[in-house]
Design a protein around this motif. Structure first.
Motif, PDB file in Angstrom:
ATOM      1  N   GLY A 136       0.683  -1.236  -0.052  1.00  0.00           N
ATOM      2  CA  GLY A 136      -0.097   0.021   0.105  1.00  0.00           C
ATOM      3  C   GLY A 136       0.788   1.251  -0.221  1.00  0.00           C
ATOM      4  N   LEU A 137       0.353   2.362  -0.740  1.00  0.00           N
ATOM      5  CA  LEU A 137       1.186   3.617  -0.740  1.00  0.00           C
ATOM      6  C   LEU A 137       0.195   4.462  -0.057  1.00  0.00           C
ATOM      7  CD1 LEU A 137       2.205   3.566  -4.493  1.00  0.00           C
ATOM      8  CD2 LEU A 137       3.711   3.212  -2.421  1.00  0.00           C
ATOM      9  N   GLY A 138       0.871   5.405   0.642  1.00  0.00           N
ATOM     10  CA  GLY A 138       0.183   6.657   1.190  1.00  0.00           C
ATOM     11  C   GLY A 138       0.515   7.964   0.342  1.00  0.00           C
ATOM     12  N   PHE A 139      -0.645   8.584   0.262  1.00  0.00           N
ATOM     13  CA  PHE A 139      -0.614   9.823  -0.760  1.00  0.00           C
ATOM     14  C   PHE A 139      -1.738  10.886   0.001  1.00  0.00           C
ATOM     15  CE2 PHE A 139      -1.753  12.324  -4.488  1.00  0.00           C
ATOM     16  CZ  PHE A 139      -0.485  12.706  -5.011  1.00  0.00           C
ATOM     17  N   THR A 140      -1.188  12.251  -0.070  1.00  0.00           N
ATOM     18  CA  THR A 140      -2.049  13.080   0.448  1.00  0.00           C
ATOM     19  C   THR A 140      -2.120  14.226  -0.448  1.00  0.00           C
ATOM     20  OG1 THR A 140      -1.086  12.689   2.690  1.00  0.00           O
ATOM     21  CG2 THR A 140      -2.422  14.818   2.312  1.00  0.00           C
ATOM     22  N   LEU A 141      -3.637  14.493  -0.761  1.00  0.00           N
ATOM     23  CA  LEU A 141      -3.982  15.621  -1.837  1.00  0.00           C
ATOM     24  C   LEU A 141      -4.807  16.717  -1.157  1.00  0.00           C
ATOM     25  CD1 LEU A 141      -4.251  16.302  -4.913  1.00  0.00           C
ATOM     26  CD2 LEU A 141      -6.417  14.603  -4.769  1.00  0.00           C
ATOM     27  N   MET A 142      -4.415  17.963  -1.307  1.00  0.00           N
ATOM     28  CA  MET A 142      -5.353  18.842  -0.723  1.00  0.00           C
ATOM     29  C   MET A 142      -5.800  19.445  -2.159  1.00  0.00           C
ATOM     30  SD  MET A 142      -3.955  22.648   1.296  1.00  0.00           S
ATOM     31  CE  MET A 142      -3.803  21.798   2.876  1.00  0.00           C
ATOM     32  N   THR A 183       0.729   6.901 -12.526  1.00  0.00           N
ATOM     33  CA  THR A 183       1.994   7.302 -13.175  1.00  0.00           C
ATOM     34  C   THR A 183       2.915   8.227 -12.577  1.00  0.00           C
ATOM     35  OG1 THR A 183       1.044   9.009 -14.484  1.00  0.00           O
ATOM     36  CG2 THR A 183       1.112   6.916 -15.533  1.00  0.00           C
ATOM     37  N   HIS A 184       2.602   9.406 -11.778  1.00  0.00           N
ATOM     38  CA  HIS A 184       3.216  10.476 -11.162  1.00  0.00           C
ATOM     39  C   HIS A 184       3.044  10.434  -9.584  1.00  0.00           C
ATOM     40  CE1 HIS A 184       3.430  11.489 -15.459  1.00  0.00           C
ATOM     41  NE2 HIS A 184       4.267  12.594 -15.137  1.00  0.00           N
ATOM     42  N   LEU A 185       2.482   9.377  -9.043  1.00  0.00           N
ATOM     43  CA  LEU A 185       2.503   9.589  -7.509  1.00  0.00           C
ATOM     44  C   LEU A 185       3.590   9.242  -6.815  1.00  0.00           C
ATOM     45  CD1 LEU A 185      -0.200   7.312  -5.566  1.00  0.00           C
ATOM     46  CD2 LEU A 185       2.089   7.286  -5.097  1.00  0.00           C
ATOM     47  N   THR A 186       4.450   8.428  -7.349  1.00  0.00           N
ATOM     48  CA  THR A 186       5.834   8.445  -6.746  1.00  0.00           C
ATOM     49  C   THR A 186       6.738   9.521  -6.943  1.00  0.00           C
ATOM     50  OG1 THR A 186       5.677   5.952  -7.226  1.00  0.00           O
ATOM     51  CG2 THR A 186       7.981   6.821  -6.570  1.00  0.00           C
ATOM     52  N   ASP A 187       6.586  10.129  -8.123  1.00  0.00           N
ATOM     53  CA  ASP A 187       7.366  11.390  -8.409  1.00  0.00           C
ATOM     54  C   ASP A 187       6.761  12.741  -7.596  1.00  0.00           C
ATOM     55  OD1 ASP A 187       9.301  12.690 -10.179  1.00  0.00           O
ATOM     56  OD2 ASP A 187       7.457  13.868 -10.801  1.00  0.00           O
ATOM     57  N   LEU A 188       5.626  12.789  -7.197  1.00  0.00           N
ATOM     58  CA  LEU A 188       5.248  13.734  -6.486  1.00  0.00           C
ATOM     59  C   LEU A 188       5.672  13.574  -5.030  1.00  0.00           C
ATOM     60  CD1 LEU A 188       1.530  13.942  -8.003  1.00  0.00           C
ATOM     61  CD2 LEU A 188       3.218  15.730  -8.124  1.00  0.00           C
ATOM     62  N   LYS A 189       5.618  12.352  -4.490  1.00  0.00           N
ATOM     63  CA  LYS A 189       6.067  12.134  -3.367  1.00  0.00           C
ATOM     64  C   LYS A 189       7.676  12.312  -3.235  1.00  0.00           C
ATOM     65  CE  LYS A 189       4.402   8.783  -0.787  1.00  0.00           C
ATOM     66  NZ  LYS A 189       4.311   7.458  -0.102  1.00  0.00           N
ATOM     67  N   LEU A 215      -5.722  13.317 -15.598  1.00  0.00           N
ATOM     68  CA  LEU A 215      -5.400  13.955 -14.207  1.00  0.00           C
ATOM     69  C   LEU A 215      -5.499  12.864 -13.146  1.00  0.00           C
ATOM     70  CD1 LEU A 215      -4.404  16.136 -12.476  1.00  0.00           C
ATOM     71  CD2 LEU A 215      -6.827  16.751 -12.075  1.00  0.00           C
ATOM     72  N   ARG A 216      -6.592  12.074 -13.079  1.00  0.00           N
ATOM     73  CA  ARG A 216      -6.675  11.007 -12.072  1.00  0.00           C
ATOM     74  C   ARG A 216      -5.537   9.822 -12.303  1.00  0.00           C
ATOM     75  NH1 ARG A 216      -8.666   5.990 -10.631  1.00  0.00           N
ATOM     76  NH2 ARG A 216      -9.918   6.015  -8.685  1.00  0.00           N
ATOM     77  N   ASN A 217      -5.261   9.702 -13.527  1.00  0.00           N
ATOM     78  CA  ASN A 217      -4.268   8.637 -13.723  1.00  0.00           C
ATOM     79  C   ASN A 217      -2.841   8.982 -13.464  1.00  0.00           C
ATOM     80  OD1 ASN A 217      -3.455   5.958 -15.045  1.00  0.00           O
ATOM     81  ND2 ASN A 217      -2.397   7.469 -16.533  1.00  0.00           N
ATOM     82  N   ALA A 218      -2.483  10.436 -13.876  1.00  0.00           N
ATOM     83  CA  ALA A 218      -1.391  11.141 -13.180  1.00  0.00           C
ATOM     84  C   ALA A 218      -1.042  11.031 -11.564  1.00  0.00           C
ATOM     85  CB  ALA A 218      -1.090  12.271 -13.725  1.00  0.00           C
ATOM     86  N   LEU A 219      -2.257  11.278 -10.992  1.00  0.00           N
ATOM     87  CA  LEU A 219      -2.129  11.414  -9.610  1.00  0.00           C
ATOM     88  C   LEU A 219      -2.117  10.254  -8.692  1.00  0.00           C
ATOM     89  CD1 LEU A 219      -4.871  14.258  -9.113  1.00  0.00           C
ATOM     90  CD2 LEU A 219      -2.406  14.656  -8.786  1.00  0.00           C
TER      91      LEU A 219
END
Length: 419
Positions: free
Chosen positions: A18-24, A268-274, A261-265
């Protein structure tokens, strides 16, 4: 030169755990922020704002910051998503307080990490709540960015990955939407706002990476359409919005950029954003950590020595621990001051309401006494008195014969004040 964390190879590696991700999500009321979140999570995660009564429309409620946790699964990967909603943003005449509240929330998450890092024995259950991406919902005016939009993105970009989106983009025609997108990006470039622009390196990244990021960059700001209901299209249920002239499909790339946008968040780009948020010497958290420690630990008290070549750049562990404790104390003190402010405001409002209630009770008692007196005398009940109640003037037998009698509040004939 590409931005930090542009290696797409890390983004393509799907982590099985599982990955943790925080979106505001930030935007004014009415920009589709709530509908987007519920569409993204495919469930009613955030409640819609209740209608405001007309007599309460002039009151400013202020901004609220509400984190909500939801479990998702994307391409077989479990994602622990935290959505931080900000109802009330931009609804005030002066939004300086809302800017500070959002910035304060972002920096408090960094302070918590800084304090945890300084512990000799760290908490294994500590939860990292740093915000990895911020979606800013731009009102679809069709003109250009407003001062509110520019100021918000410029202030927050050094602390979080800001991604601009156009909420309720289906209110614009295709031509209007493309022209609006172009003007928004021109304003962002003119004011040097460092948004997250899907970075890539033409020398190091693969051709597929460059193409994907170039396509995403060309879509910015993303045109978003959300819907919490399904409509049957060609015999299949589709998330869409129905209008008299036709249907707008949420997941149709010709109607909305939602799916890209959903696919990027979430993929594909979840790890990069983190990684941009967490790692690297010039990334967001490390930049904040350096600024904080340079100001407080090395610089010391106000007026003390500044950080420079004559100062040792290394920070002792005990100094770091002391600084972390001081940060927490400052945070608690700010919260206490805010609570005291709210308490004083509530006390003032209660006192005003109590005075109004006492005045109404006094008026009611006076009216009841007059009604009882009228019923006892068999007369007609008098009309309600005005708010300022005065005792009726007694009438003497001599005054009853005067030529110009007047009606007193008690309904009796009296004189006009002249002897």
């Amino acid at each position: 030169m590409a931005g930090p964390g542009s290696s797409f190879g890390g983004r393509r590696k799907v982590v099985k755990k599982g990955l943790g991700f925080t979106l505001m999500v930030v935007g004014q009321s009415g920009t589709g922020r709530t509908t987007f979140v519920n569409t993204l999570c495919e469930s009613p995660v955030i409640e819609h704002k209740a209608p405001v009564a007309p007599e309460m429309a002039h009151q400013e409620e202020g901004i609220k910051i509400n984190p909500v946790n939801v479990e998702l699964e994307e391409d077989g990967v479990r994602i622990s998503l935290t959505v931080v909603d900000t109802p009330g943003f931009g609804d005030q005449i002066d939004n300086e307080f809302t800017f500070n509240e959002i910035m304060g929330y972002l920096e408090r998450q960094y302070d918590d990490i800084l304090a945890e890092e300084s512990r000799i024995k760290r908490n294994p259950r500590f939860r990292d709540n740093r915000v990895h991406a911020l979606l800013y919902f731009i009102t679809p005016t069709g003109h250009a960015l407003r001062e509110l939009d520019i100021e918000l993105m410029r202030r927050l970009s050094p602390r979080v990955n800001v991604i601009p989106v156009i909420g309720k983009s289906d209110t614009l025609t295709p031509g209007e939407l493309q022209a609006f997108k172009r003007r928004v990006m021109e304003d962002i470039e003119y004011y040097s706002i460092p948004i997250y622009n899907f970075p890539y390196d033409v020398e190091e990244d693969e051709e597929e990476t460059i193409q994907d990021n170039s396509e995403l960059r060309a879509l910015m700001p993303f045109a978003i359409v959300g819907s919490e209901e399904e409509i049957e299209v060609n015999g299949e249920p589709v998330r869409a919005r129905r209008y008299p002239w036709g249907i707008v499909e949420v997941d149709n790339p010709q109607h909305s950029d939602f799916q890209r946008l959903r696919n990027a968040l979430l993929s594909t780009h979840l790890t990069d954003l983190k990684e941009i948020t967490v790692r690297g010497a010039h990334f967001l958290y490390e930049q904040y950590r350096t600024e904080k420690l340079s100001r407080s630990v090395v610089g010391g008290q106000p007026g003390g020595p500044e950080y420079g070549d004559s100062q040792d750049a290394s920070v002792l562990p005990e100094d770091l621990a002391t600084q972390s404790v001081r940060l927490k104390e400052d945070q608690i003190r700010r919260e206490e001051e805010r609570l005291r402010e709210l308490e004083l405001r509530s006390q003032r409002e209660i006192a005003e309401r109590r005075q109004e209630l006492l005045a109404k009770e006094q008026l009611l008692r006076s009216l009841e006494a007059r009604l009882a007196a009228a019923e006892a005398s068999g007369g007609t009940p008098p009309p309600p008195p005005p708010p300022a109640i005065h005792s009726p003037t007694p009438v003497s037998p001599q005054q009853q014969g005067q030529a110009h009698p007047v009606l007193t509040p008690g309904g009796q004939n009296g004189h006009d004040g002249m002897q």
